[in-house]
Design a protein around this motif. Structure first.
Motif, PDB file in Angstrom:
ATOM      1  N   THR A   1       4.318   7.666  10.597  1.00  0.00           N
ATOM      2  CA  THR A   1       3.049   7.320   9.967  1.00  0.00           C
ATOM      3  C   THR A   1       2.174   6.485  10.896  1.00  0.00           C
ATOM      4  N   LYS A   2       0.971   6.980  11.132  1.00  0.00           N
ATOM      5  CA  LYS A   2      -0.040   6.213  11.870  1.00  0.00           C
ATOM      6  C   LYS A   2      -1.260   6.086  10.966  1.00  0.00           C
ATOM      7  N   LEU A   3      -1.857   4.944  11.012  1.00  0.00           N
ATOM      8  CA  LEU A   3      -2.963   4.655  10.103  1.00  0.00           C
ATOM      9  C   LEU A   3      -4.270   4.438  10.851  1.00  0.00           C
TER      10      LEU A   3
ATOM     11  N   SER B   1       0.840  -1.195   0.000  1.00  0.00           N
ATOM     12  CA  SER B   1       0.000   0.000   0.000  1.00  0.00           C
ATOM     13  C   SER B   1       0.875   1.245   0.000  1.00  0.00           C
ATOM     14  N   PRO B   2       0.391   2.354  -0.583  1.00  0.00           N
ATOM     15  CA  PRO B   2       1.134   3.607  -0.485  1.00  0.00           C
ATOM     16  C   PRO B   2       1.423   4.022   0.960  1.00  0.00           C
ATOM     17  N   ALA B   3       0.560   3.609   1.892  1.00  0.00           N
ATOM     18  CA  ALA B   3       0.798   3.940   3.299  1.00  0.00           C
ATOM     19  C   ALA B   3       2.121   3.370   3.780  1.00  0.00           C
ATOM     20  N   PHE B   4       2.371   2.101   3.458  1.00  0.00           N
ATOM     21  CA  PHE B   4       3.615   1.463   3.877  1.00  0.00           C
ATOM     22  C   PHE B   4       4.791   1.979   3.046  1.00  0.00           C
ATOM     23  N   THR B   5       4.514   2.299   1.791  1.00  0.00           N
ATOM     24  CA  THR B   5       5.564   2.855   0.942  1.00  0.00           C
ATOM     25  C   THR B   5       6.033   4.201   1.473  1.00  0.00           C
TER      26      THR B   5
ATOM     27  N   SER C   1       4.832  -2.573   8.391  1.00  0.00           N
ATOM     28  CA  SER C   1       3.517  -3.200   8.250  1.00  0.00           C
ATOM     29  C   SER C   1       2.546  -2.711   9.314  1.00  0.00           C
ATOM     30  N   ASP C   2       1.261  -2.947   9.049  1.00  0.00           N
ATOM     31  CA  ASP C   2       0.281  -2.782  10.112  1.00  0.00           C
ATOM     32  C   ASP C   2       0.422  -3.934  11.103  1.00  0.00           C
ATOM     33  N   GLY C   3      -0.012  -3.700  12.333  1.00  0.00           N
ATOM     34  CA  GLY C   3       0.204  -4.667  13.396  1.00  0.00           C
ATOM     35  C   GLY C   3      -0.542  -5.980  13.287  1.00  0.00           C
ATOM     36  N   PRO C   4      -1.833  -5.980  12.880  1.00  0.00           N
ATOM     37  CA  PRO C   4      -2.603  -7.235  12.921  1.00  0.00           C
ATOM     38  C   PRO C   4      -1.947  -8.427  12.246  1.00  0.00           C
TER      39      PRO C   4
END
Length: 324
Positions: A248-250, A161-165, A204-207
């Motif tokens: 970055t926090k999502l 995802s662009p978020a992780f990028t 990465s996101d945590g889950p």
């Protein structure tokens, strides 16, 4: 008397227009609600969707089916959902990457997070986790940075995802390390690529990451932002490590297509809110290293619009370009 007659006719016309909407909302839902997830099964947003909609079904009596429409960092699902009838029977679980970050980085995006959709409820917000393989010798982000600088041909990272990028590219820019992005369809796949040694690291996101960390498959070396994660209390934050810019926090939340009738929107917000308030749902979300709940309605929309501005500023400062 003529004026009164005309006024009465106007009132009757208005009532006639309103009554079908009320009748529709009273009967809603009377068929299956589709929840669109723009990522493959097993990723963070998929896990959120299944957890909350299961409780939503139990409490509301509604029937829900999850549809995973992965591709283009979640944008395909958002484009699809925005085109669906605004009747409350198609809802999307939207993430920061496909909503705020996409709006900030893709000038020709086919939708807008707060104009093409009605923000319903935030599910959760969370920092990101930088992980390497448990077999890796690297214990800190600085170890990863040093290795990448010494071995640029082996320096790559997984992203879905662009978020992780964005988080990874900010780390690169602030540290001067080289690294090539390797795209995957979900954060679960990104994490497994790191486990297999196919990529050097992922943010990465945590889950999907934390179970692999606790299972001894991955090693967490940092979390984004200035605070440690309650689920990873021994893992330092990027702020502690002298890299506060990697912050970055999502978030993830529910959205309906723009134009969905207000009575239906209110029903959805109420029932989703009840599901999110359930103690078991709260605990399971916390177990995934996220903060349950968050703003709804207009407050959620304001947060999204503010995110778009902030991410636009970051992308411009970092000179980030994305292929749409």
């Amino acid at each position: 008397m003529k004026m009164i007659g005309r006024l009465s006719g106007s009132v009757l016309f208005a009532l006639a227009a309103v009554m079908p909407a009320h009748a529709q909302s009273d009967a809603y839902p009377n068929r299956v609600i589709r929840v669109i997830v723009g990522f493959a099964a097993g990723g963070g947003n998929d896990l959120f969707a299944r957890l909350v909609t299961q409780k939503f079904e139990e409490l509301s009596g509604a029937k829900v089916v999850i549809e995973n429409r992965a591709g283009a960092g979640g944008r395909l699902a958002a484009e699809y959902t925005a085109r669906q009838p605004a009747d409350g029977y198609t809802v999307m679980v939207g993430a920061t990457g496909q909503m705020s970050i996409a709006a900030a980085t893709y000038p020709n995006l086919a939708y807008h997070p707060t104009k093409s959709f009605v923000p319903l409820n935030m599910i959760a917000s969370f920092p990101l986790v930088m992980v390497v393989s448990a077999e890796s010798p690297h214990k800190t982000p600085q170890d990863v940075i040093a290795f990448a600088k010494a071995n640029p041909d082996k320096a790559n990272y997984a992203t879905s995802s662009p978020a992780f990028t964005i988080a990874s590219e900010v780390l690169k820019l602030k540290s001067g390390m080289p690294s090539q992005a390797i795209p995957y369809k979900s954060s679960n796949e990104s994490n497994l690529a790191v486990v297999a040694g196919q990529t050097l690291f992922t943010i990465s996101d945590g889950p999907p990451a934390i179970p692999l960390v606790k299972g001894g498959k991955l090693r967490a070396v940092a979390v984004t932002g200035s605070e440690r994660s309650p689920e990873l209390p021994d893992v330092p934050s990027m702020g502690e490590l002298g890299m506060p810019e990697v912050n970055t926090k999502l978030w993830s939340g529910f959205f309906a297509p723009a134009g969905t009738p207000e009575p239906i929107v209110n029903k959805l917000r109420t029932e989703i809110g009840r599901a999110l308030a359930d103690a078991t749902v709260q605990r399971k979300l916390q177990d995934m290293a996220v903060k349950p709940g968050g703003p709804t309605g207009d407050e959620f929309a304001k947060l999204i619009d503010n995110d778009i501005k902030n991410f636009s500023d970051v992308a411009k400062a970092a000179n980030l370009k994305f292929e749409q």
